[in-house]
Each structure stands twice: as structure tokens, then as C-alpha cells.
Design a protein around this motif. Structure first.
Motif, short mmCIF file in Angstrom:
data_model
loop_
_atom_site.label_atom_id
_atom_site.label_comp_id
_atom_site.label_asym_id
_atom_site.label_seq_id
_atom_site.Cartn_x
_atom_site.Cartn_y
_atom_site.Cartn_z
N TRP A 7 0.84 -1.21 0.00
CA TRP A 7 0.00 0.00 0.00
C TRP A 7 0.87 1.26 0.00
N ASP A 8 1.85 1.26 0.89
CA ASP A 8 2.71 2.45 0.97
C ASP A 8 3.44 2.68 -0.36
N ARG A 9 3.78 1.59 -1.00
CA ARG A 9 4.53 1.70 -2.26
C ARG A 9 3.65 2.18 -3.42
N VAL A 10 2.41 1.72 -3.45
CA VAL A 10 1.63 1.90 -4.69
C VAL A 10 0.31 2.66 -4.53
N VAL A 63 -5.62 3.17 -8.15
CA VAL A 63 -6.38 2.36 -7.20
C VAL A 63 -7.85 2.78 -7.14
N GLY A 64 -8.12 4.06 -7.29
CA GLY A 64 -9.51 4.53 -7.24
C GLY A 64 -10.33 3.95 -8.38
N ASP A 65 -9.74 3.95 -9.56
CA ASP A 65 -10.43 3.37 -10.71
C ASP A 65 -10.66 1.87 -10.52
N ALA A 66 -9.66 1.21 -9.93
CA ALA A 66 -9.81 -0.23 -9.72
C ALA A 66 -10.96 -0.49 -8.76
N PRO A 103 4.77 -7.12 -5.68
CA PRO A 103 6.07 -6.46 -5.55
C PRO A 103 6.99 -6.83 -6.71
N ASN A 104 7.94 -6.02 -6.96
CA ASN A 104 8.96 -6.27 -8.00
C ASN A 104 8.35 -6.62 -9.34
N SER A 105 7.36 -5.88 -9.74
CA SER A 105 6.73 -6.18 -11.01
C SER A 105 6.14 -4.89 -11.58
N PRO A 106 6.05 -4.81 -12.90
CA PRO A 106 5.49 -3.59 -13.49
C PRO A 106 3.96 -3.54 -13.41
N ILE A 107 3.35 -4.60 -12.86
CA ILE A 107 1.88 -4.71 -12.89
C ILE A 107 1.24 -3.73 -11.90
N GLY A 108 0.12 -3.13 -12.32
CA GLY A 108 -0.58 -2.15 -11.48
C GLY A 108 -1.78 -2.74 -10.76
N TRP A 109 -2.71 -1.86 -10.32
CA TRP A 109 -3.93 -2.28 -9.63
C TRP A 109 -4.85 -2.98 -10.62
#
Ligand code: GLU
Ligand code: MG
Length: 660
Positions: A34-37, A271-274, A430-436
Motif C-alpha cells: 500500500w505504501d509503495r503503490v 487504485v480509485g479506478d480499480a 512487488p517487483n513487477s510492473p503490474i498495477g492495480w
């Protein structure tokens, strides 16, 4: 079925000692994520599909279609093959795919090698992509084996020979099943332990009873003669009335986890859109379940339901008797649903998500909730996570007990990915380009790539329209749950009215957005003119036809929403034509001019010359059914009641690469 890690799984007694450890570190891992993304923004609208297959082997002499238990060998072969491929070897727009194990030792799962993008040409490559994966699989099977995208195998768990090789269920040590042998389960360490730990936690065997379809000569009352009298010593239940009269009794997780489905995952911009997308797809879940219904036959009988959902919910039901509300418990801790079930809570913090919509009991872990809130997470999301975390971890690998919580999401996923709800909200790994991301999970897999592509295209466009017009389809969760129950009824796509939004507001919003030609990707503040009326005035019951094609001037229908979205895109004529073929399949299902696979399968069985009108799907009927399904898929058997007249076996459609 979830993330697959290799390792040594702990037995239930061992695992229980670490349940709190996993929950505590799982939350720590989530907080690091959460803190990261939490402020991550601007991710593309990538998306992906997951298609599950069952491999069937044909014994033409015996006239028997059986499940081929060769998952391990097939996956070794396929992974070798794809390992040697490059994107130059695949059709245009198709990347080298990936194949994975699924629960059944007769199952496979495939995904595209890389996600689809938000372009129309990428959207329209989905059918080619699915077709390529099917063809590749088919090519590397034995001559008498065929991969089927088929939801439930009609003779799984019968007294006859339904697997190749045949195994007896006498030593079903994970499930204690009377019907399914241990060998039916993939040897991947995760699967047998999920089965065994589900049963251990529950304190008894799985018990699923589906109402049988009563035909002209079905014995009444129907007492299943195929349930062996000699029960497993640990399990006196079947004898003591767990198997209900007039029902098909299934006693193992394999009956549900052994089903195939079509899942779609969407990446959101932030995250809001997700969260908004998650909420919007929750009420769509049962509607799509009804429209894709494909599983009317179980353990050799026709059922009075058309979908897999309750079977798989029952298969994953690890709740103790107290949690199921069967025994009065000290602390009265009732958990209303299985961990495989419909969503309990909306999670968007938009003003449009009114507290009244979250109207079903959703127990949550108070300590975890507090911890999340103390960390600054809003109550809505904190409750969602704390609700998922009421579950125990089902699989703990001894090698993975201690993790670096700053870089691992292992323990978080161990709870998250064994909460199998209709829609899943997925934080970036973590450690991945993938988003929410948001995963849409209810749909039953269809027999052809054309149909699977059509439903994928429809849901992708709907999800885009949801974001573009800032739409939402909120109805109280209790109504979504009612829809889930109705969606599974026989012929739900035809005869059941599903409760859905009646949105005067939706229509107005849509018109306004179209006029303004605005695409809204962020929260719209609550307009001053909005007045809240009673929640009950916001929705009404509609037929599937109304839900999809609209209801007078009141509701534009889900297809209307998608078409309004297409109107604001620059789509060339050819692509538009292809999209309309997909949308037309959806429309024709909804208005009933095409059957669901479930109706078609049921009718096939009932009109088979050897059918005795006694609800029994015999070995011979099953064989002919699977032959027919293969012929339909290859386009050599015309079924205008199921597929459009101009359906041809798909090679897929190629949009011009420079499309929008
Ligand atoms: N096969 C399961 C189903 O039919 C889905 C398993 C998964 O989550 O991949 O719903
Ligand atoms: Mg799967």
C-alpha cells in the motif's frame, strides 16, 4: 485456481499453528504494498484472459469419452514447445502463450503470453489468441485426445469408467470421496492439500446436493442408486442423510474445482479506478453467469440448475459447523458464505457508493481492521481486507513460513488468492510492473473461441464504458446475492427476471457524458443537485432482454452503454463489423434467439435416442455429446440454435495493426 508456488505443504494440524503468523505477516506485506503503490497513477488499461480446458480422450470402440489424466506430461510437452517459440512463430498480434496446471489432473489453463492493450486491434486479437492456444494444445495431444473448453464434465464421479487411466476411489485420502479417486487431482502440491485442509477445517466431508432435473421417467422420490452403501469409515455422513432425496450428491472439492471457466483481469489506471471498476462489475457478475450458463449435467445426471457456481462454492466450503451456524457456538461467530462465493462488500469510496448498498452481514477481523485504519487506510478498504482475512490460510509451505515482508506478498496472497469471489480486487505485486487490477470470475467457459472472445470483448468494452462514463450499477449486495441464486436456475437466461439497475440517473449520466464528449477517469464530485431517494426506488426487476437491450426510455441496457462508448471511439468499419458480431451473440443470448450452452446440452441429452427420460446421462450419451461438441467447435456440425448462422470455426479476426 490461485498462485502456484512449489514447496512442501503443511498438514492441517501443522498449518493451524501458523495461521495467525500468516495473517499478521500478510497484513504487513499488504501495508508495504500500500505504501509503495497507493499513489501509483497512469497505468495502461491492459487486460488478460484465462481459459481453462479439460482434456478428453475418446475410446471409439467402447463409445466412451473419458477425462485424460495426463496433465503432467502434456504440460511438460507444451512448456517445451512454447519455450522454443518466439513471437515471430505466432500469428500476427499473438505472443507466445503460457500454460499452467489447474486443479484436475485432466485440466489445463492457458493465458496469453503478454496482456492485451487498450487498442481496438489488440481487443480484436483475442479470438485469434484463444484459437492459437487451443490449436497448439490440440497439436501436442495424443491422436484420440481433445482439449475442450467445457464447464462441467457430465460423468465426473459416476460409477463407470470416466478417467483414463481408471482409478478407484477406495483410497481418496485427501477428500475421502466415494466417487473421485485421489488421482483425479493435479499432483502439484497445492491442490491435494487444498482439498485435504478444506475437509479438515470443515470437520467433515464436502457435501453438495444439487436438485435433480425431474424428467418424465425419473423415479420419484429419487434416491440415488449409485451412492455406495459401503461408506468411507471416517464418514458416516452419506448414510446419515447428508445425501438428499431428489438431489445429486457430490462429496468432494473436485466436483467444483474440476470445472472450467473463463476469467478476465483488467488493469486500472490507479487504485480509485480499480475500486470503482470492482464495484461496477459486482452486480454484473450474476447476469453474466446466467448468460454464459454451461453446466447442466453432474455425476451422470441432469440437474435442475444450469451453472457451476453453487457446486464450486460447496467445494471450497471449509467453514466449521459453528461458522456455518449449525451448532450453537460460544461467540456466535457465523460466516454466512463459503470462501468461494459472491462478493460481500462494495469498496469504492466515491459518493455514489452509498452505505445502504452494503447490506449483507460481512464479518471482519476487528484487530486487522483497526491495524489497517491506524495505518491510514480508509474504512471501506480496511473492511474489505479484514473481511478476507477472517479465513485461515489453506496452504502453508514449510519453506515459505518466513518471508521478507518488505519484498514479498506471499502470506498476503495465501489468504487473498484463496478467497475466490465473483470479482477480485488485486493489489500490484512487488517487483513487477503490474498495477492495480480487477479480476472478473463468474463466467462459465464456452465451447468455442468465438463465444469466449465475444464475452471477453463485451466485458472489456463494458469495463471501459464504466470508466469513461463514470457509470455504476449499484444495487444492494443482498439483491446481487438473490441474482446469484436466480442466475443458476434452469434456463435463467430465458425465464428468470434478474434484478438490475433501473437508472433514470444512469440514462441521464450517459446522455450528459455523450453530449459533453467527456471521458472521466477520476472521481466525479457529488453534484449539488443530487437528491437521495429511497434505495428501493433506484432499481427494479428486469428481464435479461431489458438488462441488455434496454427498457424504454428508462434504461439504455448494458449493450446500449457499450454502444455509446463505441460511438466516441474512432473504430474503422471492418473492426466495427467484427465487434458487432460479438455483441450480437451477447444480444441474441439475452433475447433468447440463441440458447445458452446449458440449454443446448440439456436438449441434446433429452433428445438422444438412447435417453430414457430418467435424468441419466449415460456413457453413450456423454460420448455422443462430446463428439458433437468437438464437431461444433471445428465447425463441421451446424447448430443454429446455439451459434449464429454464419459461424465458422474461428481462425480469428485480424484487425489492421495500425488500428486505433
Ligand atoms: N475453475 C474455477 C472455476 O470454474 C476457477 C479457478 C481459478 O480461480 O482459476 O470457477
Ligand atoms: Mg484457473
Amino acid at each position: 485456481m490461485g498462485l502456484l508456488y512449489l514447496g512442501t505443504p503443511l498438514t492441517w494440524d501443522e498449518a493451524m499453528q501458523y495461521a495467525d503468523h500468516v495473517r499478521e505477516h500478510g497484513i504487513t506485506q499488504f501495508l508495504h504494498t500500500w505504501d509503495r503503490v497507493k499513489d501509483r497513477w497512469g497505468d495502461q488499461l491492459l487486460w488478460g484472459d484465462e481459459v481453462e480446458y479439460m482434456v478428453v480422450t475418446f475410446d471409439d470402440e467402447e463409445k466412451n469419452a473419458k477425462l485424460s489424466l495426463r496433465q503432467t506430461e502434456i504440460l511438460v510437452k507444451l512448456n517445451q514447445v512454447v519455450g522454443d517459440l518466439t513471437d515471430d512463430d505466432t500469428p500476427a498480434h499473438v505472443t507466445v502463450p503460457a500454460f499452467h496446471p489447474e486443479y484436475g489432473k485432466y485440466m489445463l489453463e492457458s493465458t496469453p503470453g503478454s496482456p492485451y492493450t487498450s487498442s481496438i486491434s489488440s481487443l480484436l486479437s483475442v479470438e485469434t489468441n484463444m484459437h492459437y492456444r487451443r490449436t497448439l494444445t490440440r497439436k501436442h495431444l495424443k491422436a484420440n485426445e481433445i482439449p475442450f473448453t467445457f464447464t462441467s464434465f457430465p460423468r465426473l464421479g459416476t460409477r463407470g469408467v470416466f478417467t483414463e487411466p481408471h482409478h478407484s476411489s477406495d483410497d481418496a485420502k485427501s477428500s475421502y470421496s466415494l466417487f473421485l479417486a485421489e488421482e483425479i487431482t493435479s499432483p502439484h502440491p497445492r491442490f491435494p492439500i487444498v482439498v485435504a485442509n478444506t475437509r479438515s477445517r470443515r470437520g467433515s466431508k464436502i457435501a453438495i446436493n444439487l436438485p435433480i432435473f425431474i424428467d418424465k421417467r425419473t423415479p420419484r422420490p429419487f434416491v440415488d442408486p449409485t451412492i455406495p452403501l459401503q461408506c468411507y469409515p471416517e464418514d458416516p455422513e452419506a448414510k446419515n442423510g447428508v445425501a438428499l432425496i431428489d438431489h445429486i450428491y457430490m462429496d468432494a472439492s473436485g466436483f467444483g474445482f474440476g470445472c472450467c471457466c473463463l476469467q478476465l483481469t483488467f488493469q486500472s489506471c490507479n487504485v480509485g479506478d480499480a475500486r470503482r471498476m470492482y464495484d461496477a462489475l459486482v452486480p454484473v457478475g450474476p447476469i453474466m453467469l446466467a448468460l454464459t450458463a454451461a453446466s447442466p449435467a453432474w455425476r451422470g445426471y441432469l440437474a435442475d440448475v444450469d451453472c457451476r457456481w453453487n457446486v464450486i462454492a460447496g467445494s471450497a466450503d471449509d467453514r466449521t459447523p459453528e461458522e456455518r451456524g449449525l451448532n450453537p457456538s460460544k461467540d456466535d461467530y457465523i460466516i454466512p458464505k463459503s470462501r468461494y462465493d459472491s462478493v460481500d462488500l462494495y469498496i469504492s469510496n466515491d459518493w455514489i457508493n452509498k452505505p445502504e448498498y452494503n447490506d449483507v452481514p460481512a464479518p471482519y477481523d476487528k484487530g486487522i481492521f483497526q491495524r489497517l485504519c491506524n495505518h491510514g487506510i480508509d474504512e471501506m478498504l480496511a473492511k474489505h481486507i479484514a473481511h478476507l482475512f477472517i479465513r485461515d490460510p489453506l496452504v502453508i509451505l514449510s519453506e515459505a513460513i518466513n518471508q521478507d515482508d518488505t519484498t514479498s506478498n506471499h502470506h498476503f496472497e495465501s489468504i487473498q488468492s484463496t478467497n475466490w469471489q465473483t470479482v477480485r480486487f488485486k493489489p500490484p505485486p512487488p517487483n513487477s510492473p503490474i498495477g492495480w487490477r480487477v479480476e472478473f470470475r463468474p463466467m462459465e467457459v464456452q465451447m468455442t473461441d468465438f463465444e469466449n472472445a465475444a464475452f471477453a470483448v463485451f466485458i472489456v468494452l463494458l469495463s471501459r464504458a464504466i470508466l469513461a462514463f463514470n457509470l455504476n450499477f449499484y444495487i444492494p449486495i443482498s439483491k446481487v446475492d438473490q441474482n446469484m441464486a436466480r442466475a443458476q436456475r434452469r434456463d435463467a437466461a430465458r425465464s428468470v427476471h434478474l434484478r438490475a439497475v433501473d437508472h433514470v440517473r444512469l440514462r441521464k449520466l450517459l446522455q450528459r457524458r455523450r453530449n459533453y464528449f467527456a471521458i472521466v477517469f477520476s472521481t466525479v464530485p457529488r453534484p449539488l443537485y443530487v437528491k437521495d431517494g429511497p434505495i428501493e426506488d433506484e432499481y427494479e426487476e428486469m428481464t435479461m432482454e431489458e438488462i441488455f437491450v434496454g427498457k424504454g426510455s428508462k434504461f439504455p441496457g448494458l449493450l446500449g452503454v457499450v454502444k455509446a462508448y463505441l460511438d466516441i471511439l474512432d473504430v474503422d468499419e471492418e473492426d466495427r463489423l467484427q465487434i458487432s458480431k460479438y455483441l450480437d451473440l451477447v444480444r441474441r443470448r439475452a433475447i433468447g434467439s440463441l440458447q445458452t450452452p446449458a440449454t443446448w446440452i440439456r436438449n441434446f441429452v433429452r433428445s438422444h435416442p438412447s435417453y430414457n427420460h430418467d435424468s441419466v446421462v449415460s456413457q453413450e450419451i456423454n460420448y455422443d455429446l462430446m463428439v458433437a461438441v468437438d464437431e461444433i467447435e471445428r465447425g463441421v456440425r451446424r447448430v443454429p440454435e446455439l451459434l449464429p448462422e454464419d459461424y465458422t470455426p474461428t481462425k480469428g479476426y485480424h484487425s489492421k495493426p495500425n488500428g486505433p
